[in-house]
Design an enzyme around this catalytic site. Structure first.
Site, mmCIF file in Angstrom:
data_model
loop_
_atom_site.group_PDB
_atom_site.id
_atom_site.type_symbol
_atom_site.label_atom_id
_atom_site.label_comp_id
_atom_site.label_asym_id
_atom_site.label_seq_id
_atom_site.Cartn_x
_atom_site.Cartn_y
_atom_site.Cartn_z
ATOM 1 N N LYS A 80 4.987 27.188 -15.745
ATOM 2 C CA LYS A 80 4.919 28.510 -15.097
ATOM 3 C C LYS A 80 3.491 29.049 -15.224
ATOM 4 C CE LYS A 80 7.422 32.966 -15.248
ATOM 5 N NZ LYS A 80 8.485 33.718 -15.964
ATOM 6 N N SER A 154 11.871 35.585 -13.094
ATOM 7 C CA SER A 154 10.550 35.434 -12.539
ATOM 8 C C SER A 154 10.099 33.974 -12.467
ATOM 9 C CB SER A 154 9.563 36.250 -13.376
ATOM 10 O OG SER A 154 9.486 35.758 -14.691
ATOM 11 N N SER A 178 14.329 35.826 -17.154
ATOM 12 C CA SER A 178 13.548 34.973 -16.254
ATOM 13 C C SER A 178 13.716 33.487 -16.524
ATOM 14 C CB SER A 178 12.055 35.315 -16.370
ATOM 15 O OG SER A 178 11.800 36.600 -15.865
#
Lengths: 483, 483
Positions: A80, A154, A178
């Site tokens: 990420k 997210s 997330s």
């Protein structure tokens, strides 16, 4: 035995290592992974893709295959883009925030030292603020199963990359959910460890007191292997602490598992989700566990503190210089959420902390006698159209069963439970007390195998289960949870 | 054997219980205590004095003398006026804030159930904000030893009442040092337990995350007996937690004790204090302990967070409705300190929390291998004249060795170490990790006896020491403190 054709092979670590043991070359796997990324035809999954040459050079430098010494030997993974990789830009999905770190994040360094090879940095809701995956200037990754549905956030790009079989596993982060919500929306496993288990050194914070790096995998075994490998005490991270992460043993037996009672189960009208959750809890009951219905109201009260209380000020603390200098560089929804911090005083912050302390007593009382909680990972699905009509409300609803978890210092793992009646993916999150990650993961593994859905969007079944040692219980936690 | 004349008798619990065992009546002791209070001729010690009739009625209702069942049988005590007693006003030294509670504070109820009899509510720096004892509309209690010197605060009345022999022990509270600084200034013992050991139910908060009720006594045995008796888990206080408080055993041997090194010892020019501290640490060394000089800078950095950082906002949270309605009812210095909260945002609060988390790593590293810290309780003395000239600066300096303690979740005990070269009282505070109260108290007891100063301002020597069981070590703390 001949190797299966690479194009038909799942990149789950179990299958990959079995193939490496039979002579498959990591270079071939990396070439296949890059080919899949190209064929995926979704430029919104990765913000930065590593050059294939660099990845292949790293693969060529690997020591001989030895999965005991290198548990992630030759395993491709994604990261990420709020987690540092030396020499690659970290954007947190905000180009104006971008910087190029000189060092790997602590966790990334551990994974690479164990033989894992990173392929790219993935898209996210900007500054990890959101559960939808649409709040990014780098586009919206398509949900791996249904392009009408949001990818979830997210950690949108990481979840989609795993679900589509582009990488073996991926790092996310989890503050409000997330690391779990996008797992549910893409039919994969999302492991959110106990706070402090995975160092935050080299991660862009969202809420520093609540953040953790998380792991997406196609199987519980894969997520556990990556988490275990990444886990170590890091004196440079003030929130790091020693957390037990033993090898998974045989599934725990005879657990008492709390679930929301009928009056407090929230599905926002999605009765199919309620049915799917009931089927999953029936499966847990059939496995010999005791299912205890409890009133979930105090957990929702905790959840409301995360965005309605003072913790949004932590998000401001993480980005304040840029926000003051040029709020226009933020995604408009992100700017609106973070900007709300300016209405909160230090006194409000402490009042929030007091309210949380009081609610912790109530939830501890509700959990007395229970080893785990089981909740639907999401209460209902959310389409891109829903979100276009209202960018905040549907996002908040997605966090119904995730927002309270980090505030209460629980650990959890989201696990697919098979298609719902309408074909959408079912997912349950198992939650345990701080430090009991192995308990949640052990049961999640058994539940995943019992339900046996295909992995992600790959259409492939779970690999054969490894034989595990008999259950070794985690030592009782020293902190007493008293009602 | 005949009883000594009551007027010459120390009210320390050891002596009192010895006399009760020989037939002395609690009624006579209470009459003597009220007579001493009247003779003390200082209306600023107590804000509210109980009627002698009520106290005598309670004494008359005591069960037969049985100190094993009732460890505080017939023991008169005083209560700082930010702690509730049913039916008596709680003012926190702010008349406009006053209310009359229907119930005893949790801790008061436990002490009374053990046979203790309260005589009055004592003066304090308003809302426990201050270390000087002069910030009260109820006057300034005279220091028990020297009327030129401040009594110390915020628990001014409680410390003076004990030092002058008016009561056997007294409750204070301690957030920044209010349970230790006045002990040093009045030559008595001040025990600040681990946070969560003594319930805060029924106490007016100063900083809820850092507050604790504390105990003043003439001897360590007395302070320990009262603390042990008051200590119990209280589910109604979100900060309450189980803390081990076993009976004191023989003094611990061969400890490693950290002290500020020469470069970081702060005495603000008071070389006599430095000498006195050196003599006390020599005594500890002579008792067989290892004295390790460490750089105290990170501890001072923590201390500065308490008033310069965001925690002052907790004081606002405790009184905000009254402060908004009528700031003029506050003591002007208190209003100035609490009002500073309005300049602090929620983001500032979290930044303070982050800074503290980072400093905790540094101080844990400094304490690695040490069982205790020893510090001068105060760095230097402070006169009423000093404070009239500058109401803030000298107060801050008094907290040099106390302000960091609660932020770091340490426990501590201030103990007299005998007169300094100039006759002023010497005092050392021994600090231990959370839950290790018994270790600090055990060593404090030995140090107190080794130095053997007269008790408080009574001119009386310590009572003969009881024979204690051999040392039983507290179980190791489960939380690892890693550098």
């Amino acid at each position: 035995m001949t190797l299966p054709p690479l194009s038909a092979m799942s990149l789950n670590i179990t299958s990959l290592h079995a193939a490496y043991a039979r002579g498959l070359s990591p270079a071939d796997v990396l070439r296949e992974a890059f080919a899949r990324i190209a064929a995926a035809d979704d430029p919104a999954i990765f913000i930065h893709l590593r050059s294939a040459d660099a990845a292949l050079a790293e693969a060529a430098a690997l020591p001989p295959f030895d999965p005991a010494a290198f548990p992630l030997w030759g395993v491709p993974f994604a990261i990420k883009d709020n987690i540092d990789v030396a020499g690659a830009p970290t954007t947190a999905a905000c180009p104006a925030f971008a910087y190029t770190p000189a060092e790997d994040a602590f966790v990334v360094a551990r994974l690479r030292a164990a033989g894992a090879i990173w392929l790219g940095k993935t898209n996210l809701d900007q500054f990890a603020t959101g559960l939808v995956g649409v709040r990014s200037p780098y586009g919206v990754p398509r949900n791996a199963l249904d392009p009408q549905i949001v990818p979830g956030g997210s950690s949108s790009g990481s979840a989609v990359a795993v679900a589509r079989g582009l990488v073996s596993f991926a790092l996310g982060t989890d503050t409000a959910g997330s690391g779990r919500v996008p797992a549910a929306l893409n039919n994969i496993v999302g492991l959110k460890p106990s706070l402090g288990a995975l160092s935050g050194s080299g991660m862009v914070p969202a809420c520093r007191t609540l953040d953790t790096i998380s792991v997406f995998g196609l199987t519980v075994d894969d997520a556990w292997t990556a988490t275990r490998t990444a886990c170590a005490f890091d004196p440079a991270d003030p929130w790091s602490k020693p957390i037990p992460m033993p090898a998974l043993s045989a599934a725990p037996q005879g657990l008492s598992i709390g679930i929301p009672d009928a009056a407090s189960l929230k599905v926002f009208g999605d009765r199919v989700q309620a049915e799917a959750f009931a089927a999953a809890t029936d499966a847990l009951r059939d496995m010999g566990h005791r299912i205890c219905e409890i009133d979930f109201t105090p957990f929702y009260d905790v959840a409301s503190l995360l965005y309605e209380g003072a913790w949004v000020a932590e998000r401001m603390a993480a980005v304040e210089p840029l926000f003051r200098a040029d709020p226009g560089v933020f995604h408009p929804v992100t700017a609106q959420i973070i900007g709300a911090a300016d209405r909160l005083s230090a006194t409000d912050a402490f009042r929030g902390i007091y309210r949380l302390a009081a609610l912790k007593r109530v939830t501890a009382s509700a959990m007395a006698g229970l080893e785990l909680l089981a909740v639907p990972t999401i209460p209902a699905f959310c389409t891109l159209a829903d979100l276009a009509a209202d960018p905040i409300g549907p996002n908040s609803r997605l966090g119904t069963y995730t927002n309270f978890v980090n505030l209460l210092n629980l650990c959890g793992i989201a696990v697919p439970t098979g298609p719902r009646r309408d074909g959408r993916p079912g997912s349950v999150t198992l939650l345990a007390r701080d430090g009991q990650d192995v308990l949640a993961a052990g049961l999640a593994r058994a539940l995943h195998r019992q339900r046996a859905p295909d992995m992600g969007a790959t259409g492939q079944p779970l690999p054969p289960a490894a034989q595990l040692a008999p259950q070794a219980l985690v030592t009782e936690l020293p902190l007493v949870l008293v009602g």
